[in-house]
Design a protein around this motif. Structure first.
Motif, PDB file in Angstrom:
ATOM      1  N   UNK A 126      40.040  33.955  40.619  1.00 49.26           N
ATOM      2  CA  UNK A 126      39.755  32.817  42.035  1.00 49.26           C
ATOM      3  C   UNK A 126      39.543  33.522  43.377  1.00 49.26           C
ATOM      4  N   UNK A 127      39.532  35.040  43.572  1.00 49.88           N
ATOM      5  CA  UNK A 127      38.819  35.830  44.518  1.00 49.88           C
ATOM      6  C   UNK A 127      37.749  34.948  44.005  1.00 49.88           C
ATOM      7  N   UNK A 128      36.892  36.122  43.447  1.00 55.16           N
ATOM      8  CA  UNK A 128      35.483  35.404  42.492  1.00 55.16           C
ATOM      9  C   UNK A 128      34.953  33.850  42.885  1.00 55.16           C
ATOM     10  N   UNK A 162      19.188  44.988  47.459  1.00 50.98           N
ATOM     11  CA  UNK A 162      19.990  45.326  48.922  1.00 50.98           C
ATOM     12  C   UNK A 162      20.921  45.770  48.249  1.00 50.98           C
ATOM     13  N   UNK A 163      22.088  46.803  49.136  1.00 51.27           N
ATOM     14  CA  UNK A 163      22.650  47.507  49.184  1.00 51.27           C
ATOM     15  C   UNK A 163      24.174  46.854  49.324  1.00 51.27           C
ATOM     16  N   UNK A 164      24.797  47.442  48.094  1.00 58.49           N
ATOM     17  CA  UNK A 164      26.182  46.630  48.709  1.00 58.49           C
ATOM     18  C   UNK A 164      27.084  47.790  48.272  1.00 58.49           C
ATOM     19  N   UNK A 165      28.553  47.825  49.286  1.00 56.32           N
ATOM     20  CA  UNK A 165      29.607  48.566  48.644  1.00 56.32           C
ATOM     21  C   UNK A 165      30.768  47.857  48.513  1.00 56.32           C
ATOM     22  N   UNK A 166      31.308  48.556  47.259  1.00 61.54           N
ATOM     23  CA  UNK A 166      33.040  48.035  46.491  1.00 61.54           C
ATOM     24  C   UNK A 166      33.791  49.177  46.670  1.00 61.54           C
ATOM     25  N   UNK A 167      34.921  48.996  46.434  1.00 59.99           N
ATOM     26  CA  UNK A 167      36.041  50.031  45.581  1.00 59.99           C
ATOM     27  C   UNK A 167      36.458  49.727  44.957  1.00 59.99           C
ATOM     28  N   UNK A 168      37.409  50.267  43.963  1.00 62.43           N
ATOM     29  CA  UNK A 168      37.844  50.567  43.089  1.00 62.43           C
ATOM     30  C   UNK A 168      39.509  50.447  43.286  1.00 62.43           C
ATOM     31  N   UNK A 169      39.991  49.300  43.484  1.00 64.91           N
ATOM     32  CA  UNK A 169      41.335  49.121  43.390  1.00 64.91           C
ATOM     33  C   UNK A 169      42.961  49.677  42.804  1.00 64.91           C
ATOM     34  N   UNK A 170      43.595  50.096  43.807  1.00 65.73           N
ATOM     35  CA  UNK A 170      44.585  50.553  43.377  1.00 65.73           C
ATOM     36  C   UNK A 170      45.287  49.342  41.623  1.00 65.73           C
ATOM     37  N   UNK A 171      46.443  49.756  41.292  1.00 67.07           N
ATOM     38  CA  UNK A 171      46.864  48.819  40.289  1.00 67.07           C
ATOM     39  C   UNK A 171      47.503  47.357  40.904  1.00 67.07           C
ATOM     40  N   UNK A 172      47.973  47.240  42.576  1.00 66.46           N
ATOM     41  CA  UNK A 172      48.089  46.269  43.673  1.00 66.46           C
ATOM     42  C   UNK A 172      47.450  45.923  44.481  1.00 66.46           C
ATOM     43  N   UNK A 206      38.819  43.521  43.120  1.00 65.65           N
ATOM     44  CA  UNK A 206      37.273  43.523  43.881  1.00 65.65           C
ATOM     45  C   UNK A 206      36.633  43.784  42.315  1.00 65.65           C
ATOM     46  N   UNK A 207      36.849  43.974  41.411  1.00 59.36           N
ATOM     47  CA  UNK A 207      35.854  44.739  40.471  1.00 59.36           C
ATOM     48  C   UNK A 207      34.912  43.632  40.065  1.00 59.36           C
ATOM     49  N   UNK A 208      36.028  42.435  39.636  1.00 64.96           N
ATOM     50  CA  UNK A 208      34.928  41.239  38.995  1.00 64.96           C
ATOM     51  C   UNK A 208      33.153  40.618  39.835  1.00 64.96           C
ATOM     52  N   UNK A 209      34.005  40.750  41.577  1.00 63.56           N
ATOM     53  CA  UNK A 209      32.823  40.656  41.994  1.00 63.56           C
ATOM     54  C   UNK A 209      32.356  41.563  42.390  1.00 63.56           C
ATOM     55  N   UNK A 210      32.189  42.675  42.263  1.00 66.14           N
ATOM     56  CA  UNK A 210      31.714  43.866  41.967  1.00 66.14           C
ATOM     57  C   UNK A 210      30.421  43.734  40.904  1.00 66.14           C
TER      58      UNK A 210
END
Length: 220
Positions: free
Chosen positions: A40-42, A67-77, A81-85
């Motif tokens: 849904x987020x994606x 373009x340069x984009x920064x994301x983060x590796x989420x904790x299990x809870x 954001x990984x599908x979007x990254x």
């Protein structure tokens, strides 16, 4: 509210919010819910993806870096954001992830497909095994997807307490977008979170319920 009272209040809120997050997103049911919300987020990020794709095309036509984009590796809870990254990386953006580097965040490139490895930094989850670009890499960023424990509609973010992102976000160029990626219940009413002078305001939030401009909300 004095400085020590504010910090104490933040610690208390972190405990409460993390407990609520764990109750909703751990275990088999919580993991399934998180996976559904990641899609849904994606979907809600479609305008953001399209904007990055246009920027990639314009940069390519001009012979300029993507373009340069920064994301983060989420904790299990955390919100996933990984599908979007991955979508942004496959659209041609240069995607970075953070790693611990003393009191600062160091940034590491990710190609959209490579595996992540355990980070030696406490609380950092995983990081890509790509090129390390130092602590000033965000000086070229156009978009930063930021983790948070919660954000309120006053644009106040409460993070994990170390101040890494407040320091890193101050290196961004003018016009870069800052978007916190959180669960829907973690977008709180205006004035819910205490704010300190060093806290960087968060103008946008992305959740499984949608992409929200907090600046627009505050002015309406």
């Amino acid at each position: 509210m004095d400085e020590e009272t504010t910090r104490s209040r933040k610690r208390q809120l972190r405990r409460q919010l993390r407990s609520r997050r764990a109750a909703a997103y751990t275990g088999e049911d919580g993991a399934a819910r998180r996976a559904r919300e990641a899609q849904q987020l994606l979907a809600h990020a479609a305008p953001l993806i399209a904007e990055v794709e246009r920027a990639v095309g314009a940069a390519s036509a001009a012979g300029a870096p993507a373009p340069l984009v920064a994301a983060f590796h989420p904790t299990p809870s955390e919100a996933d954001v990984l599908p979007l990254a991955g979508r942004l990386a496959h659209a041609g953006a240069r995607v970075l992830f953070p790693a611990a580097a003393g009191q600062e965040l160091e940034w590491i490139s990710w190609d959209g497909d490579s595996e992540f490895v355990d980070s030696p930094g406490r609380g950092f989850g995983k990081e890509p095994a790509g090129e390390r670009l130092g602590t000033r890499a965000l000086e070229e960023a156009t978009l930063v997807l930021v983790p948070a424990v919660a954000v309120d509609r006053s644009c106040t973010r409460i993070g994990h307490g170390a101040g890494y992102y407040d320091r890193a976000l101050r290196t961004l160029p003018e016009g870069a977008r800052i978007i916190a990626v959180i669960h829907p219940a973690e977008l709180l009413p205006e004035g819910s979170l205490p704010c300190e002078a060093h806290d960087v305001r968060i103008p946008e939030v992305l959740t499984a319920d949608g992409l929200v401009s907090l600046v627009t909300s505050a002015l309406s």
